[in-house]
Design an enzyme around this catalytic site. Structure first.
Site, PDB file in Angstrom:
ATOM      1  N   ARG A 137       0.867  -1.184   0.000  1.00 25.16           N
ATOM      2  CA  ARG A 137       0.000   0.000   0.000  1.00 25.16           C
ATOM      3  C   ARG A 137       0.903   1.233   0.000  1.00 25.16           C
ATOM      4  O   ARG A 137       1.539   1.537   0.998  1.00 25.16           O
ATOM      5  CB  ARG A 137      -0.884  -0.025   1.255  1.00 25.16           C
ATOM      6  CG  ARG A 137      -2.097   0.873   1.189  1.00 25.16           C
ATOM      7  CD  ARG A 137      -2.744   1.003   2.560  1.00 25.16           C
ATOM      8  NE  ARG A 137      -1.796   1.635   3.467  1.00 25.16           N
ATOM      9  CZ  ARG A 137      -1.767   1.445   4.784  1.00 25.16           C
ATOM     10  NH1 ARG A 137      -2.609   0.643   5.362  1.00 25.16           N
ATOM     11  NH2 ARG A 137      -0.871   2.070   5.532  1.00 25.16           N
TER      12      ARG A 137
ATOM     13  N   HIS B  36      -3.329   4.479   5.000  1.00 19.35           N
ATOM     14  CA  HIS B  36      -4.662   3.852   4.939  1.00 19.35           C
ATOM     15  C   HIS B  36      -5.662   4.806   4.269  1.00 19.35           C
ATOM     16  O   HIS B  36      -6.465   4.394   3.442  1.00 19.35           O
ATOM     17  CB  HIS B  36      -5.126   3.492   6.348  1.00 19.35           C
ATOM     18  CG  HIS B  36      -6.496   2.903   6.375  1.00 19.35           C
ATOM     19  ND1 HIS B  36      -6.745   1.593   6.021  1.00 19.35           N
ATOM     20  CD2 HIS B  36      -7.709   3.453   6.660  1.00 19.35           C
ATOM     21  CE1 HIS B  36      -8.054   1.359   6.104  1.00 19.35           C
ATOM     22  NE2 HIS B  36      -8.650   2.465   6.491  1.00 19.35           N
TER      23      HIS B  36
ATOM     24  N   TYR C 217       4.758   4.639  10.541  1.00 19.86           N
ATOM     25  CA  TYR C 217       5.079   3.323  11.113  1.00 19.86           C
ATOM     26  C   TYR C 217       5.790   2.404  10.123  1.00 19.86           C
ATOM     27  O   TYR C 217       6.235   1.324  10.478  1.00 19.86           O
ATOM     28  CB  TYR C 217       3.784   2.653  11.608  1.00 19.86           C
ATOM     29  CG  TYR C 217       2.674   2.738  10.582  1.00 19.86           C
ATOM     30  CD1 TYR C 217       2.583   1.818   9.537  1.00 19.86           C
ATOM     31  CD2 TYR C 217       1.737   3.773  10.619  1.00 19.86           C
ATOM     32  CE1 TYR C 217       1.612   1.919   8.569  1.00 19.86           C
ATOM     33  CE2 TYR C 217       0.750   3.886   9.652  1.00 19.86           C
ATOM     34  CZ  TYR C 217       0.694   2.956   8.631  1.00 19.86           C
ATOM     35  OH  TYR C 217      -0.276   3.061   7.666  1.00 19.86           O
TER      36      TYR C 217
HETATM   37  C1  LIG Z   1     -15.153  -5.946  10.979  1.00 25.06           C
HETATM   38  C2  LIG Z   1     -14.403  -4.656  10.839  1.00 25.06           C
HETATM   39  N1  LIG Z   1     -13.485  -4.330  11.784  1.00 25.06           N
HETATM   40  C3  LIG Z   1     -12.805  -3.169  11.690  1.00 25.06           C
HETATM   41  C4  LIG Z   1     -13.031  -2.296  10.656  1.00 25.06           C
HETATM   42  C5  LIG Z   1     -12.255  -0.982  10.546  1.00 25.06           C
HETATM   43  N2  LIG Z   1     -11.276  -1.061   9.477  1.00 25.06           N
HETATM   44  C6  LIG Z   1     -11.522  -0.548   8.262  1.00 25.06           C
HETATM   45  S1  LIG Z   1     -10.273  -0.792   7.182  1.00 25.06           S
HETATM   46  C7  LIG Z   1      -9.344  -1.589   8.357  1.00 25.06           C
HETATM   47  C8  LIG Z   1      -8.000  -2.151   8.004  1.00 25.06           C
HETATM   48  C9  LIG Z   1      -8.116  -3.144   6.907  1.00 25.06           C
HETATM   49  O1  LIG Z   1      -6.892  -3.743   6.614  1.00 25.06           O
HETATM   50  P1  LIG Z   1      -6.779  -4.838   5.490  1.00 25.06           P
HETATM   51  O2  LIG Z   1      -7.861  -5.833   5.620  1.00 25.06           O
HETATM   52  O3  LIG Z   1      -5.390  -5.357   5.509  1.00 25.06           O
HETATM   53  O4  LIG Z   1      -7.077  -4.019   4.159  1.00 25.06           O
HETATM   54  P2  LIG Z   1      -6.304  -2.737   3.564  1.00 25.06           P
HETATM   55  O5  LIG Z   1      -6.869  -1.525   4.245  1.00 25.06           O
HETATM   56  O6  LIG Z   1      -4.853  -2.922   3.821  1.00 25.06           O
HETATM   57  O7  LIG Z   1      -6.621  -2.732   2.118  1.00 25.06           O
HETATM   58  C10 LIG Z   1     -10.041  -1.662   9.569  1.00 25.06           C
HETATM   59  C11 LIG Z   1      -9.514  -2.310  10.793  1.00 25.06           C
HETATM   60  C12 LIG Z   1     -14.017  -2.662   9.702  1.00 25.06           C
HETATM   61  N3  LIG Z   1     -14.302  -1.890   8.648  1.00 25.06           N
HETATM   62  N4  LIG Z   1     -14.671  -3.851   9.820  1.00 25.06           N
END
Ligand SMILES: Cc1ncc(C[n+]2csc(CCOP(=O)(O)OP(=O)(O)O)c2C)c(N)n1
Length: 321
Positions: free
Chosen positions: A230, A234, A242
């Site tokens: 990425r 975020h 980090y």
């Molecule tokens: C069940 C749930 N828990 C927490 C969140 C909050 N949240 C949104 S994006 C994210 C991180 C996602 O990381 P990843 O699955 O690795 O996807 P990336 O953002 O790296 O594409 C979190 C914790 C959520 N949307 N749904």
């Protein structure tokens, strides 16, 4: 594929400018560096197949036939957007026209939903594969396991692409799992799991095609992990402090667009020709979105429930009445 890689990148860059100008309503989630996963896998699907994108799969929706105007009007939450301004970001789809199943924010949820799409298609005697994407972090959710449990024993035509971009917010994948390859999670379900290079669009296409065709042939669900990075935080609020020094630069050298240009043997003339086409499409989309009206607040609750007379609370415009 090259056109879509460039279009996805250009829309992302332009959306960040609009965000700095306070024009983007709600979240903005960059897919820079990850475009090859969306585009290679979307090219591997048949038109009749179903696909549920996640926030970083703009390339998938574009390949499936949604327009740059759809993307920009969603970012600006305009009345002309696919959700008519009801939802920001990219939570939209069109099952009938493009086979894109609109996703929701709850991570992991689209795995059981797409297992359901595959099961539904089978019950109707339709030859359709269902594909969805999931982040490295989201493979820790219960829904990921529950969906794949059902899909495996039912041998559903489901392909789950794990988009391993190394971080979930600020949490590195090593704090989510002890596995070197998240595709090894497939062993828990007794299904095939493979890992590939997510920054090589042709490898993504080849591996996705194999998984899709195996699932279509009755081989049951398939996990395809694609490693990538990425390249932005975020969301714009996140400066990636980090991330260890040098890692972003190391991945920049593996940029999927530059690598594909090398494979194609593209020189400046070819790059500029596609760049000009892309710039015109992005300009049109931004102009259309900026000139579009905001939605009328009175419509906000329409289409939320099948029966529009169901209103879960008294909205502000009815309170004085
Ligand atoms: C069940 C749930 N828990 C927490 C969140 C909050 N949240 C949104 S994006 C994210 C991180 C996602 O990381 P990843 O699955 O690795 O996807 P990336 O953002 O790296 O594409 C979190 C914790 C959520 N949307 N749904």
């Amino acid at each position: 594929m090259y056109y879509f890689l460039r279009l996805t990148r250009a829309l992302d860059e332009r959306a960040h400018v609009l965000q700095q100008q306070n024009k983007v309503v709600g979240g903005l989630f960059s897919n820079q560096g990850q475009e090859a996963i969306s585009i290679g896998s979307a090219f591997a699907l048949e038109k009749r197949d179903y696909v549920a994108p996640m926030i970083r799969n703009i390339g998938t929706v574009l390949v499936r036939g949604h327009s740059a105007r759809d993307i920009m009007t969603q970012y600006l939450a305009k009345a002309t957007s696919p959700t008519r301004g009801r939802d920001n970001s990219q939570h939209f789809g069109d099952v009938e026209r493009t086979g894109v199943v609109a996703y929701i924010s709850m991570l992991g949820t689209m795995v059981p939903v797409m297992a359901g799409m595959a099961l539904g298609a089978r019950l109707k005697g339709e030859d359709r594969v269902a594909l969805t994407y999931i982040g490295d972090g989201a493979t820790s959710t219960g829904d990921f396991y529950e969906g794949l449990c059902l899909a495996s024993v039912q041998k559903l035509a489901l392909v789950v692409i794990i988009e391993n971009n190394q971080y979930a917010y600020s949490t590195p994948t090593s704090k989510q799992s002890l596995l070197e390859n998240l595709s090894d999670k497939a062993k828990a379900f007794g299904i095939p799991g493979i890992t590939g290079d997510g920054n090589d669009v042709l490898e993504v296409y080849r591996l996705a095609k194999r998984c899709i065709e195996d699932a279509r042939a009755g081989g049951g669900p398939q996990i395809l992990e694609l490693k990538t990075f990425r390249m932005r935080g975020h969301a714009p609020h996140d400066n990636q402090a980090y991330v260890p020094k040098g890692l972003i630069e190391a991945w920049r050298k593996k940029d999927p667009i530059g690598r594909f240009e090398a494979v194609l043997g593209f020189g400046e003339a070819e790059k500029a020709e596609v760049g000009a086409r892309v710039a015109a499409v992005v300009e049109d989309a931004v102009k259309f979105a900026e000139e579009s009206p905001l939605p009328d607040g009175k419509e906000a609750l329409q289409g939320v429930f099948e029966d529009d007379s169901i209103v879960p609370f008294t909205p502000w415009w009815r309170r004085d009445a």
